[in-house]
Design a protein around this motif. Sequence first.
Motif, mmCIF file in Angstrom:
data_model
loop_
_atom_site.group_PDB
_atom_site.id
_atom_site.type_symbol
_atom_site.label_atom_id
_atom_site.label_comp_id
_atom_site.label_asym_id
_atom_site.label_seq_id
_atom_site.Cartn_x
_atom_site.Cartn_y
_atom_site.Cartn_z
ATOM 1 N N VAL A 156 0.850 -1.198 0.000
ATOM 2 C CA VAL A 156 0.000 0.000 0.000
ATOM 3 C C VAL A 156 0.886 1.248 0.000
ATOM 4 O O VAL A 156 0.654 2.202 -0.757
ATOM 5 C CB VAL A 156 -0.945 0.007 1.215
ATOM 6 N N TYR A 180 -7.175 -5.014 -1.888
ATOM 7 C CA TYR A 180 -5.945 -5.222 -1.122
ATOM 8 C C TYR A 180 -4.838 -5.609 -2.085
ATOM 9 O O TYR A 180 -4.979 -6.594 -2.808
ATOM 10 C CB TYR A 180 -6.118 -6.352 -0.100
ATOM 11 N N THR A 221 -2.694 6.393 3.170
ATOM 12 C CA THR A 221 -2.814 6.937 1.811
ATOM 13 C C THR A 221 -3.845 8.069 1.802
ATOM 14 O O THR A 221 -4.629 8.226 2.749
ATOM 15 C CB THR A 221 -3.276 5.868 0.777
ATOM 16 N N TRP A 267 -10.544 4.215 -2.107
ATOM 17 C CA TRP A 267 -10.318 2.774 -1.946
ATOM 18 C C TRP A 267 -11.602 1.995 -2.142
ATOM 19 O O TRP A 267 -12.670 2.559 -2.340
ATOM 20 C CB TRP A 267 -9.677 2.474 -0.588
ATOM 21 N N PHE A 304 -5.789 1.929 4.401
ATOM 22 C CA PHE A 304 -6.048 2.787 3.239
ATOM 23 C C PHE A 304 -6.260 4.232 3.679
ATOM 24 O O PHE A 304 -5.804 5.174 3.035
ATOM 25 C CB PHE A 304 -7.297 2.303 2.473
ATOM 26 N N PHE A 334 -6.978 2.595 -4.846
ATOM 27 C CA PHE A 334 -6.843 1.187 -4.480
ATOM 28 C C PHE A 334 -8.171 0.476 -4.735
ATOM 29 O O PHE A 334 -9.164 0.782 -4.078
ATOM 30 C CB PHE A 334 -6.446 1.053 -3.006
ATOM 31 N N TYR A 371 -9.013 -1.403 5.656
ATOM 32 C CA TYR A 371 -9.621 -0.096 5.366
ATOM 33 C C TYR A 371 -8.890 0.992 6.158
ATOM 34 O O TYR A 371 -8.643 2.098 5.656
ATOM 35 C CB TYR A 371 -11.113 -0.080 5.744
#
Lengths: 511, 511
Positions: free
Chosen positions: B150, B165, B189, B193, B185, B162, B182
């Motif tokens: 990630v 995964y 980031t 996602w 993400f 994303f 989650y």
Amino acid sequence: MARRSTSRRRDAGRASKPVLEQLPWREVRNPFPPVDVLSADQLEHIHNSSLTVLEELGMEVMGTEARRLYREAGADVDDSTMRVRMDRAMVMEQIDKVPSEFTLHSRVPERNITMGGNRIVVAAVSSPPNCSDLDNGRRPGTFEDFRNLVRVAASLNCIHFFAGYPVEPIDLPVLTRHLDCYMTFITDTDRVWRTYALGAERSHDGIIMNRIARGISEEEMIEKPGLITLINTNSPLRLDEPMSQGLIEMAQNGQPVSITPFTLLGAMAPTTLAGALVQQNAEALATIALIQLVRPGSPAVYGGFTSNVDMKSGAPAFGTPEYVKATFAGGQLARRYGIPFRTSNVNASNAVDAQAAYETGMSLWAAFVAHGNFIHHGAGWLEGGLVASFEKMIVDAEMLQGMFETMMPITVNDAEIGIEAMADVGPGGHFFGTQHTLDRYENAFYSPMLSDWRNYESWVEAGSPDAATRANKIWKQQLENFEAPPLDPAIREELEAFVAKRKEEGGVHDN
Amino acid sequence: MARRSTSRRRDAGRASKPVLEQLPWREVRNPFPPVDVLSADQLEHIHNSSLTVLEELGMEVMGTEARRLYREAGADVDDSTMRVRMDRAMVMEQIDKVPSEFTLHSRVPERNITMGGNRIVVAAVSSPPNCSDLDNGRRPGTFEDFRNLVRVAASLNCIHFFAGYPVEPIDLPVLTRHLDCYMTFITDTDRVWRTYALGAERSHDGIIMNRIARGISEEEMIEKPGLITLINTNSPLRLDEPMSQGLIEMAQNGQPVSITPFTLLGAMAPTTLAGALVQQNAEALATIALIQLVRPGSPAVYGGFTSNVDMKSGAPAFGTPEYVKATFAGGQLARRYGIPFRTSNVNASNAVDAQAAYETGMSLWAAFVAHGNFIHHGAGWLEGGLVASFEKMIVDAEMLQGMFETMMPITVNDAEIGIEAMADVGPGGHFFGTQHTLDRYENAFYSPMLSDWRNYESWVEAGSPDAATRANKIWKQQLENFEAPPLDPAIREELEAFVAKRKEEGGVHDN
């Protein structure tokens, strides 16, 4: 199914040898519309600017005979500076005479190739000074390497012709090298081949040898050309004397000439795509016009080889975004003039690795999307053209086959769709054993020569061979299986006598 | 020049670390016209046949609620066999409601993405069970691998979001795994996602977490969706219960759903392209219609993932000629319905070698030529999706950047062309030192992150690093340089509390 037949061995007595499964020789046509990267206005801007360059700056034309031809056509020629300025009307009058397609005739008619329209013909790599393979590494090319590369390439159905020596055989004397190389093209292959336009004599020898090989007269040779030569202008804006001599010799004899300015952005051309394209176009148009001045209607090819350099090192780069866009634009310009378009299948990698493949993929897709008619350096090019790689030749052949197969049409009808099969299989079922599948599966899909689709465990068990390692095995197998195509012994004798005579004479004298 | 700025480090105090030179985050638009592989008649034949499949064979719909929705819309539903047959008018009435484009909102508005039209957004690889890198080899994925992938992907400007995964973290408990993923993400980031539609709860949790992260209400969440989910039909012609539950949960909340039948020729679909396309289209249309039955006008994506198997082993193959043609045709079908098109960047190689790159190149060019709007598995996919490769992620990023840069327009004007510079340089000169070059050279060309253009001797001196070896160095550098984007501590706390509560509850209960 004919389109996927395995290549058959000629000698049933040695049937135990493994035979490479490959697509058959095929006339490839590009069914997709070409993609335009330039707007109509941009295209005309480049076109007009290149004609302005020829009017205002002109070209330096180093050959006396070439200058004479331009002068006779009304160009402004200064012999002291060798500068030739030509007005746009004269240039375009000549460009209009270029045929939109032409056929090159092989000594084996099944291997004739046609350039133009939506056709695609692919040549092997040509002219690297070095070659390499995984067993013996990188080394200057020898005549043995040359022959081996010719034989491997000739064993691949996706290689339509030889547009040069797959490697320069530097162990052969320069002045007679072409005689041995042409002889190899004739004896070891059934493909069309290229003469080198370094002066008139190398082309002249090629024309005679091609006529002997095909058993035809001078007139037939003009009517049915069998050779091509490639001219690189010495960018920027220069045409050297040996190149112009070779061009004139070929055009006088009705043999096609492919013109390719080598316009590296920021080196031999402005650093902008627009500038490099204008210069490429100016040089191409001026030189193609010269071909028409020698012999109106003589076949010609418009080549683009515009790419960028690495601004850190000055090294040329290939398969870059700039290269792709220049290729798209080059195709568009060639279409504007109705002249067959030459592009290339190139990369700048030092190894047969992912970089080699992704840069090559960019070049190859660019060639197809831009409607390249003649894809030069189609198989074997590595390291920006400094190396002919045996393994890369196989990787490229796989990539070429994939593109060729992508161009085959999709059949849509009720039998192919098979709604009844879907009904039989039912939701959640599988199609492996259904009659619809059994009737078709053997030839349903493209079968790769190099790609390895085994599961990871089987692949590891086999020694984890990467693509280059597998390619190594394939080219060696092809070389082992090599058999020269038949050649009439009387023709061979005549060719040998010609080569012997020319060697006695010392070979080339004009440069 | 803004379009080529080097990514800046946030922490000037550690300025000695090398920083990857890459293209900036960019909304990518495809300036070229899409290419049609099917004639208008062929397209309609496939369209009509797929509607016939839905009328005559129908789909097996395993979810009770989904069947209820179809029944209410007038479909012929048999609860004992779970078979749902639907007439063409009903299907097309629903399809007409699908928006032609939609925006997905990130917690950082600069990272919003829009799907549709000529836009291209790219997601990282998702859902392989294994990962690999050159240091530690191939292994089942862990949460550490997940986080590292990630973080590497989030450090690459060409990865827009994303869509799953990057590797399945199998060391996390199945029922709460999605909560940790989650959370990663959101915290590691700034990208949009995906939720997993294995039942409703995983999507429901995702929707709540996305709302918390963005600090918005339920109504705002519907109005400005921030999540996507991906639904694979269980080809042939089956939609399982967990998938339909996830679909319904997302559509009820206005979140986009991307539908992709996984129609391998000769396995889960007929062995013919025409048959597989009909089945793909039938499954996609039926499932997209279901989305509209849940919530008319809810955003949806039409996905194609038709490829062939290796008929010798049954192993799936990707980036093949059949795959390319199916992608072209998929794009054409999606355009017919005015629905954003999802395709993929895939290959079946076991190593980060030439095969990985040429198969990926085929997939990537197919995606661009077919006008894919959402390119799934954009970076990191290897081995037919069984492996997420750290090195392949970097190779793919380089390939993606090359494509993005290819889509930038060519500027054509007199200043760019530079006829004066050509005059200054003169025939046979070079452009390295001219003002025209000096004014432009620094940002004139795409500067690669991975490609190595050194000459052979320098490359050998550096240890002959191939592309995979160089990629290894880059991803490790990116990981070392990783810094999480800022996140309001109150939001983080709220998210942590939510995750803790859901873990206490035991996570997912609906499957």
